[in-house]
Design an enzyme around this catalytic site. Structure first.
Site, PDB file in Angstrom:
ATOM      1  N   THR A 287       0.822  -1.205   0.000  1.00  0.00           N
ATOM      2  CA  THR A 287       0.000   0.000   0.000  1.00  0.00           C
ATOM      3  C   THR A 287       0.863   1.266   0.000  1.00  0.00           C
ATOM      4  OG1 THR A 287      -1.480   1.271   1.427  1.00  0.00           O
ATOM      5  CG2 THR A 287      -0.112  -0.333   2.529  1.00  0.00           C
ATOM      6  N   ASP A 288       0.289   2.367  -0.464  1.00  0.00           N
ATOM      7  CA  ASP A 288       0.996   3.659  -0.372  1.00  0.00           C
ATOM      8  C   ASP A 288       1.036   4.156   1.073  1.00  0.00           C
ATOM      9  OD1 ASP A 288      -1.680   4.350  -0.060  1.00  0.00           O
ATOM     10  OD2 ASP A 288      -1.704   5.880  -1.635  1.00  0.00           O
ATOM     11  N   GLU A 289       0.248   3.516   1.960  1.00  0.00           N
ATOM     12  CA  GLU A 289       0.211   3.985   3.354  1.00  0.00           C
ATOM     13  C   GLU A 289       1.549   3.778   4.061  1.00  0.00           C
ATOM     14  OE1 GLU A 289      -3.366   3.060   5.538  1.00  0.00           O
ATOM     15  OE2 GLU A 289      -4.485   2.755   3.682  1.00  0.00           O
TER      16      GLU A 289
ATOM     17  N   TYR B  22      -1.764  -0.989  10.884  1.00  0.00           N
ATOM     18  CA  TYR B  22      -1.908  -1.615   9.564  1.00  0.00           C
ATOM     19  C   TYR B  22      -0.722  -1.255   8.667  1.00  0.00           C
ATOM     20  CZ  TYR B  22      -3.270  -1.979   4.649  1.00  0.00           C
ATOM     21  OH  TYR B  22      -3.269  -2.240   3.299  1.00  0.00           O
TER      22      TYR B  22
ATOM     23  N   LYS C 189       2.323  -3.568   7.074  1.00  0.00           N
ATOM     24  CA  LYS C 189       2.578  -3.705   5.630  1.00  0.00           C
ATOM     25  C   LYS C 189       4.014  -3.277   5.312  1.00  0.00           C
ATOM     26  CE  LYS C 189       0.157  -4.803   2.748  1.00  0.00           C
ATOM     27  NZ  LYS C 189      -0.191  -6.156   2.199  1.00  0.00           N
TER      28      LYS C 189
HETATM   29  P1  NAD Z   1      -9.438  -7.857   1.862  1.00  0.00           P
HETATM   30  O1  NAD Z   1      -9.451  -7.648   3.335  1.00  0.00           O
HETATM   31  O2  NAD Z   1     -10.676  -7.551   1.081  1.00  0.00           O
HETATM   32  O3  NAD Z   1      -9.036  -9.356   1.532  1.00  0.00           O
HETATM   33  C1  NAD Z   1      -8.010 -10.024   2.192  1.00  0.00           C
HETATM   34  C2  NAD Z   1      -8.131 -11.504   1.896  1.00  0.00           C
HETATM   35  O4  NAD Z   1      -7.020 -12.154   2.527  1.00  0.00           O
HETATM   36  C3  NAD Z   1      -9.406 -12.135   2.450  1.00  0.00           C
HETATM   37  O5  NAD Z   1     -10.004 -12.956   1.474  1.00  0.00           O
HETATM   38  C4  NAD Z   1      -8.920 -12.964   3.628  1.00  0.00           C
HETATM   39  O6  NAD Z   1      -9.690 -14.135   3.872  1.00  0.00           O
HETATM   40  C5  NAD Z   1      -7.504 -13.310   3.193  1.00  0.00           C
HETATM   41  N1  NAD Z   1      -6.648 -13.563   4.358  1.00  0.00           N
HETATM   42  C6  NAD Z   1      -6.522 -12.788   5.475  1.00  0.00           C
HETATM   43  N2  NAD Z   1      -5.664 -13.374   6.339  1.00  0.00           N
HETATM   44  C7  NAD Z   1      -5.229 -14.510   5.753  1.00  0.00           C
HETATM   45  C8  NAD Z   1      -4.321 -15.529   6.146  1.00  0.00           C
HETATM   46  N3  NAD Z   1      -3.701 -15.497   7.342  1.00  0.00           N
HETATM   47  N4  NAD Z   1      -4.084 -16.545   5.286  1.00  0.00           N
HETATM   48  C9  NAD Z   1      -4.711 -16.594   4.080  1.00  0.00           C
HETATM   49  N5  NAD Z   1      -5.605 -15.679   3.675  1.00  0.00           N
HETATM   50  C10 NAD Z   1      -5.850 -14.649   4.499  1.00  0.00           C
HETATM   51  O7  NAD Z   1      -8.207  -6.998   1.337  1.00  0.00           O
HETATM   52  P2  NAD Z   1      -8.066  -6.166  -0.021  1.00  0.00           P
HETATM   53  O8  NAD Z   1      -8.650  -4.829   0.177  1.00  0.00           O
HETATM   54  O9  NAD Z   1      -8.504  -7.006  -1.149  1.00  0.00           O
HETATM   55  O10 NAD Z   1      -6.478  -5.981  -0.065  1.00  0.00           O
HETATM   56  C11 NAD Z   1      -5.647  -6.966  -0.675  1.00  0.00           C
HETATM   57  C12 NAD Z   1      -4.203  -6.563  -0.525  1.00  0.00           C
HETATM   58  O11 NAD Z   1      -3.995  -5.281  -1.099  1.00  0.00           O
HETATM   59  C13 NAD Z   1      -3.747  -6.449   0.924  1.00  0.00           C
HETATM   60  O12 NAD Z   1      -2.442  -6.946   1.020  1.00  0.00           O
HETATM   61  C14 NAD Z   1      -3.787  -4.963   1.200  1.00  0.00           C
HETATM   62  O13 NAD Z   1      -2.848  -4.608   2.189  1.00  0.00           O
HETATM   63  C15 NAD Z   1      -3.423  -4.398  -0.147  1.00  0.00           C
HETATM   64  N6  NAD Z   1      -3.948  -3.059  -0.420  1.00  0.00           N
HETATM   65  C16 NAD Z   1      -5.279  -2.802  -0.377  1.00  0.00           C
HETATM   66  C17 NAD Z   1      -5.772  -1.534  -0.689  1.00  0.00           C
HETATM   67  C18 NAD Z   1      -7.230  -1.220  -0.716  1.00  0.00           C
HETATM   68  O14 NAD Z   1      -7.608  -0.085  -1.020  1.00  0.00           O
HETATM   69  N7  NAD Z   1      -8.124  -2.154  -0.431  1.00  0.00           N
HETATM   70  C19 NAD Z   1      -4.865  -0.520  -1.010  1.00  0.00           C
HETATM   71  C20 NAD Z   1      -3.511  -0.813  -1.022  1.00  0.00           C
HETATM   72  C21 NAD Z   1      -3.066  -2.091  -0.759  1.00  0.00           C
END
Ligand code: NAD
Length: 346
Positions: free
Chosen positions: A130-132, A155, A159
């Protein structure tokens, strides 16, 4: 390519799974199915012969070894994480466990597998971050890939730690890694505890729409299907050991975003008074970062990727998707903590 996607039942992971299968890649979706997962997100491809699901936890080394041995993927696209900042404020331990320990466990399982296969040069471990991790910006400036890390929430700190681990496995063991840091995603299948779905669903219910603080915080909104396309581009063309920022070129203040969504709902589901009348300012999130903005010139110049969806188009598509998929979000609203104010325990 045969790609093992972790977190493929979540919001972004499922968009990657759907797009990768659509493009003819073989996909193994590895997900522990936490509160944030929904297998309906991958229903459009679940019957494809290119798709397999493995329920497993990235902290479970034995399960990872078994799955890597049986599927022998060409690449791992790692998205599994605890992802909600407010939940990280109330309960950081799960974020440390999954995002740091889980990533370290997955990295080491990947390394063992890659070494057992004779260290193929074409193998990739692509970590999605993430950019965070870069902290917060003032009124001007953009995050580049060289911006120093300065995470400010449990969080983003978890990350950031995972990003460091990925680089360490590259520098120390030679694992062929790729990293991406993206801005806030939105779009279909967005879990109903995140800002945009909260606004749509509160407005539809005629309930107060909570806006943290004064609503001045700025985010750069990235349509999730554009992000999935960017991830596959980096996976296919990215330079090993390099990181790429991914942004939507769509900076908006939260309050303007919320008003835009209310306007879209006024057109589609007019009520007696404008939906924006429901906007209610609530106590701010502790440590709320003021502004995130991405300089995405590296991925554009080196890999030829740019976002295809403007925030106006993306928001309209997202609102329409939520209007058309009430059964999906109603089921998820019953999950623990969804619909309640979280992140107040600091
Ligand atoms: P999400 O919370 O919607 O999905 C996360 C998924 O990971 C879920 O299906 C969950 O069951 C699975 N999970 C969690 N813990 C687990 C474990 N221990 N073992 C296996 N599976 C596990 O998240 P998202 O919003 O789809 O984000 C996906 C990735 O992108 C993350 O790494 C997040 O940090 C990154 N990200 C998200 C955003 C955003 O805006 N949503 C922005 C930047 C980066």
């Amino acid at each position: 390519m045969k790609v093992l996607v972790t977190g493929g039942a979540g919001f972004i992971g499922s968009a990657v799974v759907r797009l990768a299968v659509e493009r003819g890649h073989e996909v193994i979706n590895l997900d522990a199915l936490t509160y944030a997962a929904c297998l309906d997100n991958v229903a459009p491809v679940a019957r494809s012969s290119l798709y397999t699901f493995e329920q497993a936890d990235i902290r479970d080394r034995a399960a990872l070894d078994r799955i890597l041995l049986s599927h022998n993927p060409d690449a791992i696209l790692h998205l599994a994480a605890e992802s909600h900042v407010d939940r990280s404020i109330d309960g950081p331990a799960a974020f440390i466990d999954t995002n740091i320990t889980g990533t370290a466990t997955l990295l080491d399982a990947a390394r063992a597998h890659w070494e057992a296969q004779g260290r193929p040069e074409s193998f990739r471990f692509h970590h999605v971050s993430t950019d965070e991790v870069f902290g917060t910006l003032g009124d001007t400036g953009l995050f580049t890939e060289d911006t120093p890390y300065d995470p400010r929430s449990p969080y983003s700190a978890s990350k950031a730690s995972s990003d460091h681990l990925v680089r360490a496995w590259h520098e120390t063991y030679g694992l062929p890694v790729l990293l991406t840091n993206c801005s806030n995603n939105y779009g279909p299948y967005h879990f109903p505890e995140k800002l945009i779905p909260v606004v749509i669903l509160k407005a539809l219910a005629g309930e107060p729409i909570p806006v943290y603080g004064t609503g001045e915080n700025v985010r750069d909104w990235l349509y999730v299907e554009d992000h999935a396309d960017a991830l596959l581009t980096v996976l296919e063309k990215g330079q090993v050991g390099r990181s790429y920022n991914i942004g939507g070129h769509n900076e908006m203040r939260n309050i303007d975003l919320v008003r835009a969504i209310c306007g879209l709902l006024d057109e589609r589901r007019p009520d007696a008074s404008p939906h924006a009348d429901l906007i209610t300012f609530v106590t701010d999130r502790p440590g709320h970062d003021m502004r995130y903005a991405i300089d995405a010139s590296r991925i554009q110049n080196e890999l030829g990727w740019t976002p295809s969806v403007t925030v106006e188009e993306g928001l309209a598509r997202t609102v329409d998707w939520f209007l058309d998929n009430e059964e999906w979000w109603r089921a998820l609203q019953k999950r623990d903590g969804v619909g309640r104010r979280l992140g107040t325990k600091a």
